[in-house]
Design a protein around this motif. Structure first.
Motif, PDB file in Angstrom:
ATOM      1  N   GLY A 222       0.787  -1.233   0.000  1.00  0.00           N
ATOM      2  CA  GLY A 222       0.000   0.000   0.000  1.00  0.00           C
ATOM      3  C   GLY A 222       0.812   1.272   0.000  1.00  0.00           C
ATOM      4  N   SER A 223       1.741   1.425   0.935  1.00  0.00           N
ATOM      5  CA  SER A 223       2.511   2.664   0.998  1.00  0.00           C
ATOM      6  C   SER A 223       3.440   2.792  -0.212  1.00  0.00           C
ATOM      7  CB  SER A 223       3.300   2.769   2.305  1.00  0.00           C
ATOM      8  OG  SER A 223       4.246   1.730   2.402  1.00  0.00           O
ATOM      9  N   ASP A 224       3.941   1.660  -0.724  1.00  0.00           N
ATOM     10  CA  ASP A 224       4.768   1.706  -1.933  1.00  0.00           C
ATOM     11  C   ASP A 224       3.952   2.179  -3.132  1.00  0.00           C
ATOM     12  OD1 ASP A 224       6.991   0.823  -0.535  1.00  0.00           O
ATOM     13  OD2 ASP A 224       6.678  -1.285  -1.075  1.00  0.00           O
TER      14      ASP A 224
ATOM     15  N   ALA B  81       2.453   9.362  -5.939  1.00  0.00           N
ATOM     16  CA  ALA B  81       2.597  10.682  -5.313  1.00  0.00           C
ATOM     17  C   ALA B  81       2.829  11.802  -6.327  1.00  0.00           C
ATOM     18  CB  ALA B  81       3.701  10.666  -4.260  1.00  0.00           C
ATOM     19  N   PRO B  82       3.706  11.630  -7.340  1.00  0.00           N
ATOM     20  CA  PRO B  82       3.893  12.720  -8.314  1.00  0.00           C
ATOM     21  C   PRO B  82       2.591  13.085  -9.035  1.00  0.00           C
ATOM     22  CG  PRO B  82       5.664  11.122  -8.530  1.00  0.00           C
ATOM     23  CD  PRO B  82       4.645  10.518  -7.588  1.00  0.00           C
ATOM     24  N   PHE B  83       1.762  12.095  -9.309  1.00  0.00           N
ATOM     25  CA  PHE B  83       0.466  12.349  -9.941  1.00  0.00           C
ATOM     26  C   PHE B  83      -0.419  13.187  -9.018  1.00  0.00           C
ATOM     27  CE2 PHE B  83      -3.995  11.072 -10.093  1.00  0.00           C
ATOM     28  CZ  PHE B  83      -4.337  11.455 -11.387  1.00  0.00           C
ATOM     29  N   PHE B  84      -0.540  12.768  -7.759  1.00  0.00           N
ATOM     30  CA  PHE B  84      -1.411  13.472  -6.824  1.00  0.00           C
ATOM     31  C   PHE B  84      -0.887  14.868  -6.487  1.00  0.00           C
ATOM     32  CE2 PHE B  84      -2.690   9.056  -5.500  1.00  0.00           C
ATOM     33  CZ  PHE B  84      -3.984   9.152  -5.987  1.00  0.00           C
ATOM     34  N   GLU B  85       0.428  15.029  -6.465  1.00  0.00           N
ATOM     35  CA  GLU B  85       1.018  16.306  -6.063  1.00  0.00           C
ATOM     36  C   GLU B  85       1.133  17.312  -7.202  1.00  0.00           C
ATOM     37  OE1 GLU B  85       4.692  14.960  -4.391  1.00  0.00           O
ATOM     38  OE2 GLU B  85       3.761  14.406  -2.493  1.00  0.00           O
ATOM     39  N   SER B  86       1.074  16.865  -8.451  1.00  0.00           N
ATOM     40  CA  SER B  86       1.280  17.759  -9.588  1.00  0.00           C
ATOM     41  C   SER B  86       0.094  18.701  -9.809  1.00  0.00           C
ATOM     42  CB  SER B  86       1.500  16.962 -10.870  1.00  0.00           C
ATOM     43  OG  SER B  86       1.557  17.846 -11.981  1.00  0.00           O
ATOM     44  N   PRO B  87       0.347  20.012  -9.782  1.00  0.00           N
ATOM     45  CA  PRO B  87      -0.730  20.963 -10.084  1.00  0.00           C
ATOM     46  C   PRO B  87      -1.037  21.010 -11.583  1.00  0.00           C
ATOM     47  CG  PRO B  87       1.312  22.128  -9.696  1.00  0.00           C
ATOM     48  CD  PRO B  87       1.591  20.677  -9.425  1.00  0.00           C
TER      49      PRO B  87
ATOM     50  N   PHE C  65     -14.857  14.532  -5.548  1.00  0.00           N
ATOM     51  CA  PHE C  65     -16.162  14.999  -5.099  1.00  0.00           C
ATOM     52  C   PHE C  65     -16.339  14.967  -3.586  1.00  0.00           C
ATOM     53  CE2 PHE C  65     -16.693  13.307  -9.389  1.00  0.00           C
ATOM     54  CZ  PHE C  65     -17.145  14.447 -10.019  1.00  0.00           C
ATOM     55  N   VAL C  66     -15.318  14.497  -2.879  1.00  0.00           N
ATOM     56  CA  VAL C  66     -15.450  14.364  -1.431  1.00  0.00           C
ATOM     57  C   VAL C  66     -14.238  15.011  -0.759  1.00  0.00           C
ATOM     58  CG1 VAL C  66     -15.745  12.735   0.478  1.00  0.00           C
ATOM     59  CG2 VAL C  66     -16.676  12.182  -1.767  1.00  0.00           C
ATOM     60  N   SER C  67     -14.481  16.044   0.030  1.00  0.00           N
ATOM     61  CA  SER C  67     -13.381  16.765   0.661  1.00  0.00           C
ATOM     62  C   SER C  67     -12.604  15.883   1.642  1.00  0.00           C
ATOM     63  CB  SER C  67     -13.889  18.019   1.363  1.00  0.00           C
ATOM     64  OG  SER C  67     -14.829  17.684   2.359  1.00  0.00           O
ATOM     65  N   PHE C  68     -13.267  14.913   2.265  1.00  0.00           N
ATOM     66  CA  PHE C  68     -12.573  14.011   3.183  1.00  0.00           C
ATOM     67  C   PHE C  68     -11.485  13.233   2.442  1.00  0.00           C
ATOM     68  CE2 PHE C  68     -12.173   9.745   5.076  1.00  0.00           C
ATOM     69  CZ  PHE C  68     -11.664  10.099   6.308  1.00  0.00           C
ATOM     70  N   ASP C  69     -11.782  12.779   1.213  1.00  0.00           N
ATOM     71  CA  ASP C  69     -10.787  12.052   0.421  1.00  0.00           C
ATOM     72  C   ASP C  69      -9.565  12.919   0.165  1.00  0.00           C
ATOM     73  OD1 ASP C  69     -12.492   9.916   0.349  1.00  0.00           O
ATOM     74  OD2 ASP C  69     -13.080  10.188  -1.734  1.00  0.00           O
ATOM     75  N   LEU C  70      -9.783  14.175  -0.143  1.00  0.00           N
ATOM     76  CA  LEU C  70      -8.660  15.082  -0.377  1.00  0.00           C
ATOM     77  C   LEU C  70      -7.812  15.235   0.884  1.00  0.00           C
ATOM     78  CD1 LEU C  70     -10.321  17.888  -2.513  1.00  0.00           C
ATOM     79  CD2 LEU C  70      -8.673  16.181  -3.272  1.00  0.00           C
ATOM     80  N   LEU C  71      -8.463  15.338   2.009  1.00  0.00           N
ATOM     81  CA  LEU C  71      -7.743  15.441   3.273  1.00  0.00           C
ATOM     82  C   LEU C  71      -6.911  14.190   3.515  1.00  0.00           C
ATOM     83  CD1 LEU C  71      -7.166  16.950   5.919  1.00  0.00           C
ATOM     84  CD2 LEU C  71      -9.169  15.822   6.863  1.00  0.00           C
ATOM     85  N   MET C  72      -7.485  13.023   3.268  1.00  0.00           N
ATOM     86  CA  MET C  72      -6.762  11.765   3.464  1.00  0.00           C
ATOM     87  C   MET C  72      -5.571  11.667   2.506  1.00  0.00           C
ATOM     88  SD  MET C  72      -8.124  10.398   6.025  1.00  0.00           S
ATOM     89  CE  MET C  72      -7.095   8.952   5.973  1.00  0.00           C
ATOM     90  N   LEU C  73      -5.754  12.081   1.248  1.00  0.00           N
ATOM     91  CA  LEU C  73      -4.653  12.050   0.286  1.00  0.00           C
ATOM     92  C   LEU C  73      -3.524  12.970   0.714  1.00  0.00           C
ATOM     93  CD1 LEU C  73      -6.564  11.960  -3.099  1.00  0.00           C
ATOM     94  CD2 LEU C  73      -5.028  10.211  -2.214  1.00  0.00           C
ATOM     95  N   SER C  74      -3.868  14.170   1.162  1.00  0.00           N
ATOM     96  CA  SER C  74      -2.807  15.101   1.579  1.00  0.00           C
ATOM     97  C   SER C  74      -2.101  14.597   2.832  1.00  0.00           C
ATOM     98  CB  SER C  74      -3.353  16.505   1.778  1.00  0.00           C
ATOM     99  OG  SER C  74      -4.260  16.548   2.855  1.00  0.00           O
ATOM    100  N   SER C  75      -2.831  13.988   3.750  1.00  0.00           N
ATOM    101  CA  SER C  75      -2.220  13.436   4.952  1.00  0.00           C
ATOM    102  C   SER C  75      -1.291  12.280   4.596  1.00  0.00           C
ATOM    103  CB  SER C  75      -3.286  12.931   5.926  1.00  0.00           C
ATOM    104  OG  SER C  75      -4.069  13.991   6.399  1.00  0.00           O
ATOM    105  N   SER C  76      -1.715  11.432   3.676  1.00  0.00           N
ATOM    106  CA  SER C  76      -0.891  10.289   3.252  1.00  0.00           C
ATOM    107  C   SER C  76       0.351  10.768   2.521  1.00  0.00           C
ATOM    108  CB  SER C  76      -1.687   9.342   2.360  1.00  0.00           C
ATOM    109  OG  SER C  76      -2.691   8.721   3.106  1.00  0.00           O
ATOM    110  N   ALA C  77       0.189  11.767   1.652  1.00  0.00           N
ATOM    111  CA  ALA C  77       1.330  12.297   0.906  1.00  0.00           C
ATOM    112  C   ALA C  77       2.353  12.901   1.864  1.00  0.00           C
ATOM    113  CB  ALA C  77       0.871  13.341  -0.111  1.00  0.00           C
ATOM    114  N   ALA C  78       1.881  13.583   2.889  1.00  0.00           N
ATOM    115  CA  ALA C  78       2.787  14.188   3.864  1.00  0.00           C
ATOM    116  C   ALA C  78       3.539  13.121   4.647  1.00  0.00           C
ATOM    117  CB  ALA C  78       2.010  15.095   4.809  1.00  0.00           C
ATOM    118  N   SER C  79       2.892  12.005   4.927  1.00  0.00           N
ATOM    119  CA  SER C  79       3.545  10.960   5.700  1.00  0.00           C
ATOM    120  C   SER C  79       4.559  10.176   4.869  1.00  0.00           C
ATOM    121  CB  SER C  79       2.506   9.984   6.295  1.00  0.00           C
ATOM    122  OG  SER C  79       1.907   9.219   5.269  1.00  0.00           O
ATOM    123  N   LEU C  80       4.472  10.263   3.538  1.00  0.00           N
ATOM    124  CA  LEU C  80       5.423   9.565   2.670  1.00  0.00           C
ATOM    125  C   LEU C  80       6.745  10.314   2.552  1.00  0.00           C
ATOM    126  CD1 LEU C  80       3.065   8.429  -0.209  1.00  0.00           C
ATOM    127  CD2 LEU C  80       4.084   6.999   1.562  1.00  0.00           C
ATOM    128  N   LYS C  81       6.747  11.582   2.912  1.00  0.00           N
ATOM    129  CA  LYS C  81       7.957  12.398   2.744  1.00  0.00           C
ATOM    130  C   LYS C  81       8.921  12.192   3.866  1.00  0.00           C
ATOM    131  CE  LYS C  81       5.753  15.776  -0.088  1.00  0.00           C
ATOM    132  NZ  LYS C  81       5.403  17.099  -0.332  1.00  0.00           N
TER     133      LYS C  81
END
Length: 78
Positions: free
Chosen positions: A41-43, A49-55, A62-78
């Motif tokens: 999973g984390s791998d 991550a580059p896909f999710f982080e690229s502007p 459609f769900v703000s909670f999902d965005l929060l979870m993605l940003s939290s996960s991305a931060a924990s991968l760094k």
């Protein structure tokens, strides 16, 4: 009933990416489904991550909670 919310207590279990009808991920599929609980999973999240982080890549969620979870996960991968 729990008094805490799932915010900062949950984890990503899966995600999907729809790339439009012009994309072909094989067998004519324009969408991929990624299950991050089925081992590695984390791998997998790290690979995407580059896909999710690229502007520069348009993403719709459609769900703000999902965005929060993605940003939290991305931060924990760094």
């Amino acid at each position: 009933m729990k008094e805490e919310t799932p915010i900062d207590h949950g984890e990503i279990t899966c995600f999907s990416i729809y790339s439009g009808p012009e994309a072909d991920f094989g067998n004519g599929k324009s969408c991929i489904w990624v299950d991050v609980l089925d081992g590695g999973g984390s791998d997998l999240l790290h690979e995407f991550a580059p896909f999710f982080e690229s502007p520069d890549i348009k993403k719709v969620n459609f769900v703000s909670f999902d965005l929060l979870m993605l940003s939290s996960s991305a931060a924990s991968l760094k």
